[in-house]
Design a protein around this motif. Sequence first.
Motif, PDB file in Angstrom:
ATOM      1  N   ALA A 163      24.727  10.828  12.332  1.00 30.86           N
ATOM      2  CA  ALA A 163      24.132  11.961  13.074  1.00 30.86           C
ATOM      3  C   ALA A 163      24.197  11.739  14.582  1.00 30.86           C
ATOM      4  O   ALA A 163      24.457  12.677  15.342  1.00 30.86           O
ATOM      5  CB  ALA A 163      22.682  12.140  12.633  1.00 30.86           C
ATOM      6  N   SER A 164      23.982  10.489  14.991  1.00 29.55           N
ATOM      7  CA  SER A 164      23.988  10.234  16.439  1.00 29.55           C
ATOM      8  C   SER A 164      25.398  10.409  17.017  1.00 29.55           C
ATOM      9  O   SER A 164      25.563  10.913  18.133  1.00 29.55           O
ATOM     10  CB  SER A 164      23.416   8.840  16.688  1.00 29.55           C
ATOM     11  OG  SER A 164      24.224   8.089  17.490  1.00 29.55           O
ATOM     12  N   ALA A 197      14.030  18.202  22.654  1.00 29.49           N
ATOM     13  CA  ALA A 197      14.891  19.123  21.888  1.00 29.49           C
ATOM     14  C   ALA A 197      14.906  20.529  22.485  1.00 29.49           C
ATOM     15  O   ALA A 197      15.958  21.159  22.593  1.00 29.49           O
ATOM     16  CB  ALA A 197      14.422  19.160  20.447  1.00 29.49           C
ATOM     17  N   LYS A 238      17.131  20.823  25.496  1.00 33.87           N
ATOM     18  CA  LYS A 238      18.552  20.859  25.114  1.00 33.87           C
ATOM     19  C   LYS A 238      18.930  22.269  24.677  1.00 33.87           C
ATOM     20  O   LYS A 238      19.981  22.794  25.038  1.00 33.87           O
ATOM     21  CB  LYS A 238      18.812  19.897  23.950  1.00 33.87           C
ATOM     22  CG  LYS A 238      18.716  18.440  24.307  1.00 33.87           C
ATOM     23  CD  LYS A 238      19.031  17.632  23.051  1.00 33.87           C
ATOM     24  CE  LYS A 238      18.552  16.211  23.164  1.00 33.87           C
ATOM     25  NZ  LYS A 238      18.640  15.488  21.896  1.00 33.87           N
ATOM     26  N   GLU A 250      26.060  14.104  17.384  1.00 32.21           N
ATOM     27  CA  GLU A 250      25.403  14.644  18.566  1.00 32.21           C
ATOM     28  C   GLU A 250      26.144  14.251  19.842  1.00 32.21           C
ATOM     29  O   GLU A 250      26.381  15.080  20.730  1.00 32.21           O
ATOM     30  CB  GLU A 250      23.950  14.164  18.628  1.00 32.21           C
ATOM     31  CG  GLU A 250      23.160  14.983  19.636  1.00 32.21           C
ATOM     32  CD  GLU A 250      21.727  14.533  19.814  1.00 32.21           C
ATOM     33  OE1 GLU A 250      21.276  13.619  19.101  1.00 32.21           O
ATOM     34  OE2 GLU A 250      21.067  15.108  20.703  1.00 32.21           O
TER      35      GLU A 250
END
Lengths: 497, 364
Positions: A184-185, A466, A469, A188
């Motif tokens: 997941a990182s 979040a 972003k 991203e």
Amino acid sequence: MSITSLTFVVFCFVAILAYRFLPSHYRTGWLFAVSIGFLFTWAWDLAAILLVVATVNFYMGRWLEAAASRRRFLLWTGIGFNILVLVALKYSGFYVSALTSLLEHMGVQTGEGGLKLLLPVGLSFITLQMISYLVDIYHKILKPEPRWLDFALYVVYFPKLLSGPVERARTLLPKFKQPSPLDASAVEQNVWLIAVGLLRKLILADTLLNIIPAGIFLRPESYAGQDLALYLLAYAFVIYNDFAGYTSIVRGVSGFFGIELTNNFKLPYFARSFTEFWDRWHVSLSHWLRDYIYFPVSRTLAKKDPNREHFVHLIVPPILTMLVSGMWHGLGWNYLVWGGLHGLYLFFERITTRRGPRRLPDEWPKWRQVLSALVVFGLVVLALIPFRMDLVTAWHYLSRMFTPSAWAKPDLWLLRRYLAGNAPIDNWADFKLPDVRVLLALIPALWLDWNQHRYKSETFFMNWPAWTKGLFLAVVVLALLLLSFADIGAPFIYQGF
Amino acid sequence: MIKAPPQKKSALTVILSFIFFLIFIAASTELIARTPWVEKISPYRSVGNFHYQFEIKWFRLLDYVKQNGGVDVIILGSSLVNTGIDPDVMAEAFYKQTGVKLRIFNFGVEGLTVASDSITVKLLMERYHPALLIFVTEMGDFVAGHGQATETRFLADPWLQYELGNFNWSGWVVDHSAALQHYLPYRNWMRADFLETMPIYLVRNKNTSTSGYEPDFAYGRDLDANPDPNDPNEAAYFQEYGNYQIDPARLGNLRTILDLKQNNGTPVLIVEMPVHPSFYVYVGGEDVHKQFQQTLAAFIQSNGGVFLPAGACDSDIPLFGRSDRWHLNFRGAPIFSNCLGRQLSILANQENTDFVNVNTDGSK
């Protein structure tokens, strides 16, 4: 297929999805197939040329490894082949017209418009990669790649095909065999890289590029001195954001395949010395030039005269390296002058810093860091003048920019009358004011660089909350939407090299 | 209960907040754009069409209908109409003859020919249902390919296609968003030529009257001297208009306009613009012009329209009333408009109508 098009997004989505679901032993084949598919969207014959280049270098590498004697001859044959292909196709403009008239003089008809040679996209970048591959095998730093498919993929791998980065075989080939896992990182990180790339290219570079009048680099004598200075500044940010944007996008795309590409730009306009600048600007090229031109030349000179303080040692390696860099960008006197200027910058820097204890820029006092960064930036921007135009025009540009009488005084009286509704005006240029649009467009460009510098991360957004972003992404998407209504659009500048 | 890993949760929050902010920013901008305050500080609107003069006319007509409750007569044509007919003068002349105050709007747009106007007319009729359509033309309108480049670009516009019934998202968004319509006049703010083109746009917008008339303040020079085919400045005109032929396709476009009477019951008056007589040198002389008039008159009559040839008004227009061989200037336009108003009153008398639009609200 442009890498900022919607078609490319769909293409990448399908390619990544299939790549992730395929068993690992099919992945190289799949990446090769999609890279060839990508090449076909430009022209099928590009694929043919690049595959011939790949095959010749593949076998040259094997022969070089196996040869017990005449290795140097084999190496130079390989290097010669790659340079010949580059010269024949990239610099065809210099000889094709002469060849056409010669053939027609001999009674051979070349067809309408004369001979036309195809320039494979990214050939300049591929040539450097092929040369480093052969040199590394020659120096036994690298074993030749045993599988043709892996090697051909190294040549045509689509994210780096158009304008690099100039990847070394010894770092990229192992990544094809063992791609990084996509957690997941990583997802991203890749998404943000692509977002930053699009921001740099479509919002910053294209906007600034369109603001610059087309005639300013052709007829500088028609513009006021302050316009020449302002638009040159704008061009410096165009070329940087255009190429850095491209690199971010392709690194993000490649990251989805688990293959990390070199970061080509590390905030070059924050460099406090020219050495540092070339460690931050087009890193993969400048490191290639350092490893395959600068160091070998220095070593050769050192063999002849071990005194490294000798004038020849100080001037020849940087000048020669930067002249090669200039020639790589294009075969023209202006590129040579650009390269020569950077060579001189490096030479003078070495002279001025060779006495006294060596301290890294980070250890300098703040005022010296800021002052040095401004001086380096100013001289880099001035060197862009011959980079962008032929030498005669460049001279006119430079001399007019530094002629005080060529700087027009703003007509504030006319502006006041206009604002009061007393003076009709049909051209903003009548006010002789600086183009505020450049300054406005530079604000987000500087903001982005400043934050990347401050947080020492190109994807500093990842540390934001979040919702911030989300807000940032929404603003970027809306800005892209608004810009899409304008009648503009520009290809990547470095695709031309 | 299994908790989602923090990274997945964070990604979801980013996506949700992205959607929220996207909608929030778009909606709040839209709300602000619809306030009278925005209308006051930036009265300019656009639908993203390359032809900014078409857009000036489009929004001017929208405002005209809002203010006057409808429109009775729409005058359609090219730049000759734009600078050549002042609807207010024309309405005044009609009023003097009949006692009826007509609401007339000038929809003359530079570079649009009978071909593109045969499409524009559909949009206007559908929205405003005028009681009379006046289409003003001249010989150049019927040359094959004349104005083709403008027409192609004009028709390629997504908003125009949307208006014509060819649905596309871009056209839909532009048509429904006041915020976008206020932004689009400045959409090319990053183009190098913006600082030159925008002031021209602002001046022209300001100079265009509420009824769509834009005066031309230039005076023509040496207009009564016949053009010389050997003059390089005239060569393009001789090439374009020489060997004059009426293009059948253009007659087909004119039929589309004339069909309005059959399809909508709207009478159509075709007016020939009184260009300067020296213009006819380009096409081969007065005889060619007369032949053109005969062909056009017969065609219009056979398709149920009324034709007003150039001779009806051109003797009134002095030389200083022209800005070139084609266009009337601010001195000539009122004279021609006055004549046209009088001619219209004669027609009204003949047709036994007053051309008043019974649809009080002309808007869509």
